[in-house]
Every structure is written in structure tokens, then in C-alpha cells.
Scaffold this motif. Sequence first.
Motif: not given
Length: 346
Positions: A270, A274, A303
Amino acid sequence: MSDIETAAGASPMTMIQALRSAMDVMLERDDSVVIFGEDVGYFGGVFRCTDGLQAKYGKHRVFDAPISESGIAGAAIGMAVYGLRPVAEIQFADYIYPAYDQIVSEAARLRYRSCNMFTAPVVFRTPCGGGIYGGQTHSQSPEAIFTHVAGLRTVMPSNPYDAKGLLISSIECGDPVIFLEPKRLYNGPFDGHHDRPVQAWTKHPGNLVPEGYYSVPLDKAAIARQGKALTILTYGTTVWVALAAAEDAGIDAEVIDLRSLWPLDLDTIVDSVKKTRRCIVLHEATRTSGFGAELVSLVQEHCFYHLEAPIERVTGWDTPYPHAQEWDYFPGPARVIDAMKRVLED
């Protein structure tokens, strides 16, 4: 690889040598560790991963088993319940299906169904993937059918350093571990068909392996390459495909080597997506219902508002494993570069 620390006294090893070193260390360190499977004793295994271990530790700790994968798995689970830490080799991942019932119905469920009274600390080592022109009965990548099962851990290393550290952690783990070993990486990443990954391999710190004990966490991904333009999520052999593709294309790609498929290091995934806002999922196994589909779903869930392009998948074909077209079947650097260009265009 940024997560690898070169230790004093480390020396170059192949993945075969690193795996053998891990088993050697644990056999010496822990009397409850036993190793068995088809041809792993006197012969040292079809890929020589256990070569010399029977001579060093004796036939009561490193021994051969009949050609019965179900029997190997069942015996390993029984040994584990009674206090041993067996490392059971399934000679090829393609042969693991007769053992699937024992692994899923017994090993994976034992801790839960016994209210934590019993555990099954067993490691199932098995070579996976293509690279030896073994055709559809010696080349499969079945990781997805194990990541689906609650109670199992599924691991696939991409380099010798990780292979040794992850195998040691797997042997010490209190739960059953499916330890998948990509055959193309046993003696280096690829052959002369793919020169670029071979060059990357020779410079990689993951080839330097300490002789003694160390461990690598079973639930932590590694950042194989830092980047800002896009994220490539991958594991095993295709880590090297991703590295070669990024270098050949001159694209600032971040490559995440998952190492542990389940439990999965979601935080690292993640954080990377991101940051880069674009994602490619890459693996050798067939596309439909492959582990990449789970990765796509997780990235989408966590995301979505950061993504600036659709998530791409680059995988093997949805066909029985082709013998003569093996190198065309593999998702190579060219296919990855095409995917990178698509996500960067959006």
C-alpha cells in the motif's frame, strides 16, 4: 536489494547451496529437525539440495520416502504432532496434488480444530515453475491454491540470501509452511535466452550468504528496487524479470518482492502504490484465478483513490504448460515493458 544486509563472512552461493546450508544449520541446531522425501537421502535430491546431509547426520534424520506424496505429507504431519520438525520434500510442485488433502484437511486445520492443543510445524519444500523444459507435469506454479487455505503459510524466495533465511524461519515456525522454490533460480536466474537478468543477478547482494544461522521474517516483503513512476508487485523468478524490464526501459519503477505470499505484507504494498500511483502485478503462473488477482483486489480496495491508471496483470498463459514454447510462455521483460508503457500513458 535494499533489505539485505551483507554480513561478515558471507560468500557467494547458489540457491541450491543456500537451501542446503539452511537445512544443515537447522539439523545441527535442533535435534527435532528431520528431512525426508523421494531421493533426498543417499542421492541428495533430484536437484542436489540435500546432497551430503545424510552422510553428515545419519539415516535416522535424513532419509528417503516411497513415491507417495500423500504418504509423505501424512507422515510429516504425524511427526510434527508428536514433537518433530519435519522438512518434507515434494520432488516437483506438480506432484503435490495427491498430498493436498492431507495438507489442507489436516495440517492447516490442526491448530484451530484442537483449540491450540496441537500444531503442525512442518515445512513442505517443493521446486516450482518452469525453466527445465519439463512440460506440463514438471513446471507448474500452484501457489494460488495454497494462499487460499486458512492456516497455511506460503513462501517463495527470489535469491539465495532470502532462500536460506526464509527456510530457517519456516522450519522454526509453529505452523505448516508451503515453501516454493523456483527452479529457474536454483543456479542463477535464467540461461542464455535472457542475458539481462543474468547480469543483474551477478551484481546482486542476495548472492552473498552467511555460513551460519540467520533468519528472514515470514511476513515481510522486500523492496528490490526503489522507484517513483510505478510499482511492480511480484515474487520468485519474475522479480528478476521486473528488474531487467525496468533497467532496459529506463523507467523509474519500484519493484516489490513479496517473498511471503501469505501472510502478506500489505503495508509495504500500500505504501508503494500510494507513492507511485500506478501498479503492475507480475507472476509466472496462469492468469485466471492466479495469486495476482488477489493482489489486484487488495490494491483496488486500499489504494483506489490514489490510482491514476488501471492495474495491469502480466502473467503466464491460460493454457496447459507448453513444452516447446516454454520461453514464450514466460512473462518476459518485453511484456512487462509494454505493460509499464500502458499504465504510464493513462
